[in-house]
Scaffold this motif. Sequence first.
Motif, short mmCIF file in Angstrom:
data_model
loop_
_atom_site.label_atom_id
_atom_site.label_comp_id
_atom_site.label_asym_id
_atom_site.label_seq_id
_atom_site.Cartn_x
_atom_site.Cartn_y
_atom_site.Cartn_z
N THR A 82 37.22 35.48 125.26
CA THR A 82 37.45 34.27 125.22
C THR A 82 35.94 33.71 124.89
O THR A 82 35.16 34.33 124.38
N SER A 83 35.85 32.36 124.50
CA SER A 83 35.20 30.81 124.21
C SER A 83 34.65 30.78 125.74
O SER A 83 35.10 29.38 125.38
N VAL A 84 32.76 30.84 125.05
CA VAL A 84 32.29 29.85 125.90
C VAL A 84 30.78 29.45 125.45
O VAL A 84 30.35 30.47 124.64
N SER A 85 30.64 28.80 125.59
CA SER A 85 29.98 27.65 124.87
C SER A 85 28.46 28.08 126.01
O SER A 85 28.42 28.28 126.74
N THR A 86 27.27 28.76 124.52
CA THR A 86 26.33 29.28 125.42
C THR A 86 25.37 27.80 126.28
O THR A 86 24.75 27.54 127.38
N PHE A 119 31.57 23.80 126.36
CA PHE A 119 33.42 24.30 127.22
C PHE A 119 33.15 26.00 127.53
O PHE A 119 32.39 26.87 126.92
N LYS A 120 34.56 26.04 127.88
CA LYS A 120 34.79 27.54 128.85
C LYS A 120 35.88 27.76 128.33
O LYS A 120 36.92 27.03 129.33
N PHE A 154 43.03 28.47 123.30
CA PHE A 154 42.50 27.44 124.33
C PHE A 154 41.53 26.85 122.35
O PHE A 154 41.67 27.32 121.59
N SER A 155 42.30 25.63 122.83
CA SER A 155 41.16 23.59 122.41
C SER A 155 40.14 23.88 123.05
O SER A 155 40.81 23.29 124.84
N TYR A 156 39.46 23.03 122.03
CA TYR A 156 38.00 21.82 122.85
C TYR A 156 37.95 20.46 121.58
O TYR A 156 38.01 21.17 120.19
N SER A 175 26.78 26.73 119.81
CA SER A 175 26.85 28.07 119.71
C SER A 175 28.26 28.34 121.33
O SER A 175 27.51 27.94 121.95
N TYR A 176 28.94 29.37 120.98
CA TYR A 176 29.33 30.27 121.52
C TYR A 176 29.18 31.48 121.66
O TYR A 176 29.29 31.93 120.52
#
Length: 142
Positions: free
Chosen positions: A73-77, A81-82, A92-94, A103-104
């Motif tokens: 996964t790519s999740v913002s600290t 974004f998540k 996954f795009s943001y 940071s993620y």
Amino acid sequence: MTKNNMWVAGMAAPLMSAMLLQFAASPSVKANAQPSAANAAVKIDNFVFGPQELTVPVGTTVTWTNSDDIPHTSVSTEGVFKSKVLDTDEKFSYTFTKAGTYSYYCTIHPKMTGKVVVQLRLKLELALRWKHFSCLVASVCE
Ligand code: CO
């Protein structure tokens, strides 16, 4: 002070002024390709976000692609974004609309971390130009 350093000191100020004037005269001027693009990519491979730190201008859409054969996964600290759990080849795009440092990490493997640095376009282009000017002076441009 070496002769070369004196030349740098003497030339830096007028050159910076010239660079700024160039901005005023032609707002559409482009800095070196990659960092000024409206899209940027992060590849997830072998438990690593690559590049681990990405610098982009405001408005850039960053797309993470899982090129690994296990889910990530790519999740913002900070909760900005998540992504959902990304299987192999899923994306996954943001779009980053505000300057800042984001940071993620991967929630499945919290030791997997990365960072997106979002800068105002003018600041980023000036930084690139200054970097290029410095390498020209030192004769180490790639
Ligand atoms: Co992971």
